[in-house]
Design an enzyme around this catalytic site. Structure first.
Site, PDB file in Angstrom:
ATOM      1  N   HIS A 193      -5.821   1.881  -4.327  1.00  0.00           N
ATOM      2  CA  HIS A 193      -4.925   1.356  -3.293  1.00  0.00           C
ATOM      3  C   HIS A 193      -4.504  -0.070  -3.634  1.00  0.00           C
ATOM      4  CE1 HIS A 193      -7.925  -1.071  -0.614  1.00  0.00           C
ATOM      5  NE2 HIS A 193      -8.414  -0.963  -1.819  1.00  0.00           N
ATOM      6  N   CYS A 217       0.816  -1.223   0.000  1.00  0.00           N
ATOM      7  CA  CYS A 217       0.000   0.000   0.000  1.00  0.00           C
ATOM      8  C   CYS A 217       0.848   1.271   0.000  1.00  0.00           C
ATOM      9  CB  CYS A 217      -0.988  -0.020   1.168  1.00  0.00           C
ATOM     10  SG  CYS A 217      -0.269   0.169   2.807  1.00  0.00           S
ATOM     11  N   HIS A 224      -2.679   1.495   6.798  1.00  0.00           N
ATOM     12  CA  HIS A 224      -3.039   1.369   5.386  1.00  0.00           C
ATOM     13  C   HIS A 224      -3.222   2.749   4.775  1.00  0.00           C
ATOM     14  CE1 HIS A 224      -4.337  -0.968   1.913  1.00  0.00           C
ATOM     15  NE2 HIS A 224      -5.261  -0.042   1.698  1.00  0.00           N
TER      16      HIS A 224
END
Length: 361
Positions: free
Chosen positions: A336, A276, A324
């Site tokens: 993402h 990520c 994240h």
């Protein structure tokens, strides 16, 4: 006299064997329970598997970000150690040159300095020439003292560099130990998730993947199926780049769009696979903007913005531990790299607990 008889050994058959076997099983069961890895899971529904897998992926991602941070520190320590060693080597070369010069000077002095100066003057055939030579020798002595001082200074500097290198080496070893720990954690979590998913049938796994794809947004669904439908099915950047606050944010958004469908690989920063924070790093790197490697550093890399102020190119962060990150593209959506079960894709920012946002340019 009574004979000494050897006690008869009882066979392990019958009830004694059964008792020993039962105790062994009990001990193994106890050890397994404490280890926490061998206990049989109850039959789980696909929804329960999905929830457990999502939790494992989140924990793996937390460990991944820690791994990324430790690797960044290890790389920096390696660079500092290499610089210190190179500098020490250069100074050692200079020191060796100075020592050779000092040795030559000392050898010449030994060969020529055996007589007292007054005796040398008395015996000299040319006193004037001798006196000129004595003055030169005195000046040479001054130069020799300066050379000795330089050598001593170089020795002290080399020892300082060696000490600093030892400190950096200790730091590097500590970072490498952290890397091994986090790597074991990540691989363990991902393997546990793989085992859970392997219990499901292909249709059940597909259903979970579609549910995890996020919402009813058709563009999101197409992106989540990118790995099987081909890149022609991926959405175009469209207004996301034109609505970005500046050209660098627009370039970062365009890059992220170009990577839709790329696989998730933990620790990867492109160009063909990403985790990520690696996707965010690569997206802004393409725009000439340098960002930190980890999510918990990236959130502090720009100006914090509220959810209502989000613009394409902003970084959106999730979970309380900032584990994240995604790249906002407008309309409540982001691009993402989710986890190993899904490629880089478009998703609604509502699919995870929102933690904050940053505008880096």
């Amino acid at each position: 006299m009574a004979a000494h008889r050897k006690p008869r050994q009882r066979s392990l058959g019958g009830r004694s064997a059964r008792t020993a076997f039962t105790l062994a099983l009990a001990g193994a069961a106890t050890a397994t329970a404490f280890d926490g890895t061998g206990q049989a899971e109850p039959n789980l529904t696909p929804a329960q598997v999905k929830a457990k897998v999502a939790k494992l992926y989140q924990e793996a991602e937390q460990a991944t970000e820690k791994y990324n941070g430790a690797r960044e520190k290890a790389t920096a320590a390696e660079g500092r150690l290499r610089t210190l060693r190179d500098e020490a080597a250069r100074k050692e070369e200079k020191l060796n040159t100075a020592r050779e010069a000092l040795g030559s000077m000392a050898a010449a002095q030994y060969r020529e300095g055996g007589l007292d100066p007054a005796v040398q003057l008395a015996l000299s055939d040319d006193p004037d020439r001798y006196l000129d030579g004595a003055a030169f020798a005195e000046r040479a002595g001054d130069r020799q003292s300066a050379a000795v001082s330089r050598v001593r200074g170089q020795l002290r500097e080399i020892e300082r560099l060696r000490g600093a290198a030892r400190v950096e080496l200790t730091s590097l070893k500590a970072r490498q130990a952290e890397l091994r720990t986090y790597k074991r954690t990540v691989t363990g979590k991902l393997e546990a998730a793989r085992r859970l998913l392997s219990r499901l049938t292909a249709p059940e796994r597909s259903a979970i993947g579609e549910a995890a794809g996020g919402g009813t947004d058709a563009r999101t669904s197409r992106a989540s199926r990118a790995s099987t439908d081909g890149r022609d099915a991926l959405p175009a950047a469209g207004s996301a780049t034109t609505e970005a606050p500046n050209s660098r944010a627009a370039q970062a958004v365009a890059y992220a769009y170009s990577k839709l469908g790329s696989p998730y690989v933990w620790g990867a920063t492109g160009p063909d696979a990403f985790d990520c924070s690696g996707l965010i790093l690569a997206s802004y790197r393409s725009a000439g903007v340098s960002l930190p490697r980890t999510t918990y550093a990236q959130i502090g890399a720009g100006q914090r913005v509220s959810r209502s102020e989000l613009l394409p190119g902003d970084l959106v962060f999730f979970y309380s531990g900032i584990s994240h990150v995604g790249l906002y593209i407008g309309d409540g959506r982001m691009i993402h790299a989710p986890n190993p079960s899904a490629p880089v894709r478009v998703a609604p920012i509502d699919e995870m607990p929102f933690a904050g946002a940053t505008r880096v340019v």
